[in-house]
Motif scaffolding. Sequence first.
Motif, mmCIF file in Angstrom:
data_model
loop_
_atom_site.group_PDB
_atom_site.id
_atom_site.type_symbol
_atom_site.label_atom_id
_atom_site.label_comp_id
_atom_site.label_asym_id
_atom_site.label_seq_id
_atom_site.Cartn_x
_atom_site.Cartn_y
_atom_site.Cartn_z
ATOM 1 N N LEU A 71 -13.337 37.867 -1.347
ATOM 2 C CA LEU A 71 -12.442 36.272 -0.858
ATOM 3 C C LEU A 71 -12.746 35.611 0.274
ATOM 4 O O LEU A 71 -13.405 35.532 1.295
ATOM 5 C CB LEU A 71 -11.343 37.006 -0.579
ATOM 6 C CG LEU A 71 -9.761 36.066 0.183
ATOM 7 C CD1 LEU A 71 -9.131 35.823 -0.875
ATOM 8 C CD2 LEU A 71 -8.470 37.155 1.288
ATOM 9 N N ASP A 72 -12.770 34.116 -0.261
ATOM 10 C CA ASP A 72 -13.293 33.468 0.918
ATOM 11 C C ASP A 72 -12.478 32.323 0.424
ATOM 12 O O ASP A 72 -11.489 32.337 -0.538
ATOM 13 C CB ASP A 72 -14.714 32.984 1.069
ATOM 14 C CG ASP A 72 -15.290 32.082 -0.121
ATOM 15 O OD1 ASP A 72 -14.529 31.983 -1.349
ATOM 16 O OD2 ASP A 72 -16.191 32.656 -1.357
ATOM 17 N N GLY A 73 -12.482 31.087 1.263
ATOM 18 C CA GLY A 73 -12.053 29.466 1.041
ATOM 19 C C GLY A 73 -12.179 28.901 0.364
ATOM 20 O O GLY A 73 -10.913 28.521 -0.496
ATOM 21 N N ASN A 74 -12.960 29.836 -0.616
ATOM 22 C CA ASN A 74 -12.975 28.428 -1.947
ATOM 23 C C ASN A 74 -12.355 29.452 -2.659
ATOM 24 O O ASN A 74 -11.956 29.242 -4.710
ATOM 25 C CB ASN A 74 -15.135 28.880 -2.902
ATOM 26 C CG ASN A 74 -15.570 27.957 -1.503
ATOM 27 O OD1 ASN A 74 -14.449 26.628 -1.497
ATOM 28 N ND2 ASN A 74 -16.264 27.663 -0.938
ATOM 29 N N GLY A 75 -11.267 30.656 -2.788
ATOM 30 C CA GLY A 75 -10.944 31.132 -3.739
ATOM 31 C C GLY A 75 -10.954 32.268 -3.702
ATOM 32 O O GLY A 75 -11.892 33.131 -3.194
ATOM 33 N N LEU A 76 -10.788 33.459 -4.901
ATOM 34 C CA LEU A 76 -11.248 34.670 -4.969
ATOM 35 C C LEU A 76 -11.677 35.505 -6.342
ATOM 36 O O LEU A 76 -11.912 34.887 -7.412
ATOM 37 C CB LEU A 76 -9.629 35.723 -5.576
ATOM 38 C CG LEU A 76 -9.538 37.108 -5.335
ATOM 39 C CD1 LEU A 76 -9.286 37.666 -3.862
ATOM 40 C CD2 LEU A 76 -8.094 37.446 -5.940
ATOM 41 N N GLU A 77 -12.677 36.332 -6.273
ATOM 42 C CA GLU A 77 -14.076 37.041 -7.280
ATOM 43 C C GLU A 77 -13.800 38.123 -7.491
ATOM 44 O O GLU A 77 -14.113 39.259 -6.591
ATOM 45 C CB GLU A 77 -15.506 36.006 -6.863
ATOM 46 C CG GLU A 77 -16.721 36.516 -7.693
ATOM 47 C CD GLU A 77 -17.551 36.563 -7.292
ATOM 48 O OE1 GLU A 77 -18.282 36.568 -8.235
ATOM 49 O OE2 GLU A 77 -18.054 35.824 -6.383
#
Length: 300
Positions: free
Chosen positions: A170-176
């Motif tokens: 999880l980071d500011g760019n989304g969820l992987e």
Amino acid sequence: MESSAALPHAARELLLKGGGCAVNFECAPELCAPLRAELARSGRSVGFVRADEGFYDRMDTAAYLRLFERMAGTRGMADAALAAMGLEDARRTPLRRLTPAQRRRLSIAREIVRAPEVFYIEEPLAGQDAEGCRRILEWMDGVPSTGRRCIAATASTRTVYLLPGERYHLDGNGLERLEAAEESAAQGTAVEKIPAKAGETLLLFNPSDIDFAESASGRTALSVRGEEYACALTLEELSARLERYGFFRCHRSYLVNMQKVQEVVRWTRNSYALRLENGPESGVPLSKGRIDAMRRQYRF
């Protein structure tokens, strides 16, 4: 109230999903506040174990848990929680005398006593020795079978792969989604030195000096005698160059020097690790899908 503005929509949906399950987030510490905020407004009862917690230091361990037992009306849960977290011998110990690892397990025991619908734990394995890791991982593995949810957040790639359940970055760019499937190791070519950096200094390590290599967030690091060094090579490139020196791709994010492995640890039915001479106490993750390949290759 803590804000959830920085939390991607996919992560919010995952937090609000019903049913018993275990979900683990690898994320920066600043994303823990949005996770807590979303859970707090979910309408479910949530047991929070934060990375930074205070205690009633004048109480002893058993008295602390019985206080929450009375408030929650969960008779008999204090003793069960002490046993689950391996704190029976510390039941009369004042909280101020507990070790940081014991305090972490006490925080989890407190929420076991409260019996919420959802457990949320930050850095669940922080500071734990092997026995502490085993206690926590076994308990986490059993939570979904009770119909409850166990959600964990950690900044450590190594830790997230040891935790039972689904794993996400999880980071500011989304969820992987972090897949459990393993990539096969490439065939190796001979090398004598592996380049890495300590700050601006270029270092050249002998393969035998390297304990393991780890890939996280697109970066590779070598672990040498307990210290980490940045490496420009990908894990696939390292695997290709180091296989002939006894390195094994034990996980999609880890390459381990089998000469340094001392023990294969089974934390739960789906969580395994390799304990090394100079490695972390919790071990290096070993994917369940790679166990048979390791047995065939090393004949054990």
